[in-house]
Design an enzyme around this catalytic site. Structure first.
Site, PDB file in Angstrom:
ATOM      1  N   CYS A 109     -16.599  -1.932  -7.189  1.00 30.66           N
ATOM      2  CA  CYS A 109     -15.276  -2.096  -8.146  1.00 30.66           C
ATOM      3  C   CYS A 109     -14.865  -3.450  -7.780  1.00 30.66           C
ATOM      4  CB  CYS A 109     -15.209  -0.758  -8.365  1.00 30.66           C
ATOM      5  SG  CYS A 109     -13.215  -0.372  -7.824  1.00 30.66           S
ATOM      6  N   ARG A 161     -11.113  -1.760  -6.102  1.00 30.70           N
ATOM      7  CA  ARG A 161     -10.578  -0.748  -4.783  1.00 30.70           C
ATOM      8  C   ARG A 161     -10.536  -1.886  -3.512  1.00 30.70           C
ATOM      9  NH1 ARG A 161     -11.327   3.597  -3.188  1.00 30.70           N
ATOM     10  NH2 ARG A 161     -11.997   4.177  -0.644  1.00 30.70           N
ATOM     11  N   LYS A 162      -9.228  -2.300  -2.934  1.00 31.33           N
ATOM     12  CA  LYS A 162      -9.684  -2.726  -1.473  1.00 31.33           C
ATOM     13  C   LYS A 162     -10.435  -2.610  -0.450  1.00 31.33           C
ATOM     14  CE  LYS A 162      -5.302  -1.173  -1.179  1.00 31.33           C
ATOM     15  NZ  LYS A 162      -3.882  -0.397  -0.778  1.00 31.33           N
ATOM     16  N   ASP A 165      -1.566  -1.511   6.092  1.00 29.61           N
ATOM     17  CA  ASP A 165      -1.579  -0.307   7.229  1.00 29.61           C
ATOM     18  C   ASP A 165      -3.383  -0.192   7.704  1.00 29.61           C
ATOM     19  OD1 ASP A 165      -2.250   1.901   5.568  1.00 29.61           O
ATOM     20  OD2 ASP A 165      -1.656   3.415   6.784  1.00 29.61           O
ATOM     21  N   HIS A 219     -11.644   5.371  -8.403  1.00 21.60           N
ATOM     22  CA  HIS A 219     -12.982   4.657  -8.383  1.00 21.60           C
ATOM     23  C   HIS A 219     -13.574   5.439  -6.427  1.00 21.60           C
ATOM     24  CE1 HIS A 219     -12.078   1.829 -11.166  1.00 21.60           C
ATOM     25  NE2 HIS A 219     -12.796   2.504 -12.088  1.00 21.60           N
ATOM     26  N   ASP A 261       1.003  -0.735  -0.328  1.00 22.44           N
ATOM     27  CA  ASP A 261       0.315   0.193  -0.044  1.00 22.44           C
ATOM     28  C   ASP A 261       0.921   0.805   0.019  1.00 22.44           C
ATOM     29  OD1 ASP A 261      -2.384   1.367   0.461  1.00 22.44           O
ATOM     30  OD2 ASP A 261      -1.674   2.020   2.285  1.00 22.44           O
ATOM     31  N   ASN A 310      -5.104   2.475  -2.930  1.00 20.16           N
ATOM     32  CA  ASN A 310      -6.992   3.117  -3.604  1.00 20.16           C
ATOM     33  C   ASN A 310      -6.430   4.503  -3.507  1.00 20.16           C
ATOM     34  OD1 ASN A 310      -7.568   0.747  -3.086  1.00 20.16           O
ATOM     35  ND2 ASN A 310      -8.450   0.765  -1.209  1.00 20.16           N
ATOM     36  N   GLN A 311      -6.934   5.563  -4.339  1.00 20.43           N
ATOM     37  CA  GLN A 311      -6.843   6.493  -4.902  1.00 20.43           C
ATOM     38  C   GLN A 311      -8.221   7.555  -5.203  1.00 20.43           C
ATOM     39  OE1 GLN A 311      -4.688   8.540  -4.293  1.00 20.43           O
ATOM     40  NE2 GLN A 311      -3.346   6.983  -3.381  1.00 20.43           N
ATOM     41  N   ASP A 369       0.051   5.382   0.827  1.00 21.08           N
ATOM     42  CA  ASP A 369      -0.166   6.118   1.642  1.00 21.08           C
ATOM     43  C   ASP A 369       0.251   5.089   3.293  1.00 21.08           C
ATOM     44  OD1 ASP A 369      -0.677   8.108   0.241  1.00 21.08           O
ATOM     45  OD2 ASP A 369      -2.242   7.758   0.587  1.00 21.08           O
TER      46      ASP A 369
END
Length: 180
Positions: free
Chosen positions: A100, A103-104, A129, A94, A8, A54-55, A10
């Site tokens: 979707c 997306r984790k 995290d 997304h 990951d 994920n953004q 961030d």
């Protein structure tokens, strides 16, 4: 087939923005202590290093895909300059709803990366995290490492728990060496 460490972004590689905020500019990208060394160790141990993030900030219109791609390219160059290599990066642009597959906690990014890079998921690790990171790794068939301030917490099913990426990598490499 290759083994990979899915990371990951961030909260693992760089400092996470405060709740409800996002890292949308290079000036906000603050690498966490030990991140360069951790990725060098993974490279030296034969792991592909693949960032999966994920953004949601893209769906919110806070950053464009081109801007994010540019920021990730610059991040890769910073690691390269420090003697570390990020082999690939995937992100889910997304919103959280409707759901979707990428997306984790869904495993879509890991599965796509595995197909593209010929990765053996059972020999790979998902390092994150959050529970969503852990769930995505488990759903893809990876082992998992959870970064948390409380390393003694038992409220998870992660294979490895550490307070930093570097600490997690040391533990993962210990597990790998015991397995031969």
């Amino acid at each position: 087939m290759k083994k990979a460490a899915f990371l990951d972004r961030d909260g693992v590689i760089n400092r996470k923005a405060p709740e409800g905020h996002y890292v949308t500019r290079w000036e906000q990208m603050e690498f966490l202590p030990g991140a360069f060394e951790a990725i060098r160790l993974l490279n030296n141990a034969g792991f592909l290093v693949i960032v999966v993030s994920n953004q949601r900030c893209i769906a919110k219109g806070l950053i464009t895909t081109a801007e994010l791609d540019s920021m990730h390219a610059r991040m890769s160059l910073e690691f390269q300059a420090a003697g570390a290599r990020i082999d690939a990066g995937y992100y889910c642009p997304h919103e959280s709803q409707p759901p979707c597959g990428c997306r984790k906690p869904q495993p879509g990014m890991l599965l796509d990366a595995a197909r593209t890079h010929n990765v053996d998921l059972s020999a790979s690790w998902m390092i994150g995290d959050s529970e969503h990171d852990q769930e995505a790794g488990e759903a893809a068939g990876c082992r998992t490492a959870l970064l948390t301030a409380d390393e003694r917490s038992t409220n998870h099913s992660a294979d490895v728990v550490a307070s930093s990426l570097l600490g997690a990598i040391h533990r993962i490499l210990q597990v790998q060496s015991k397995e031969g």
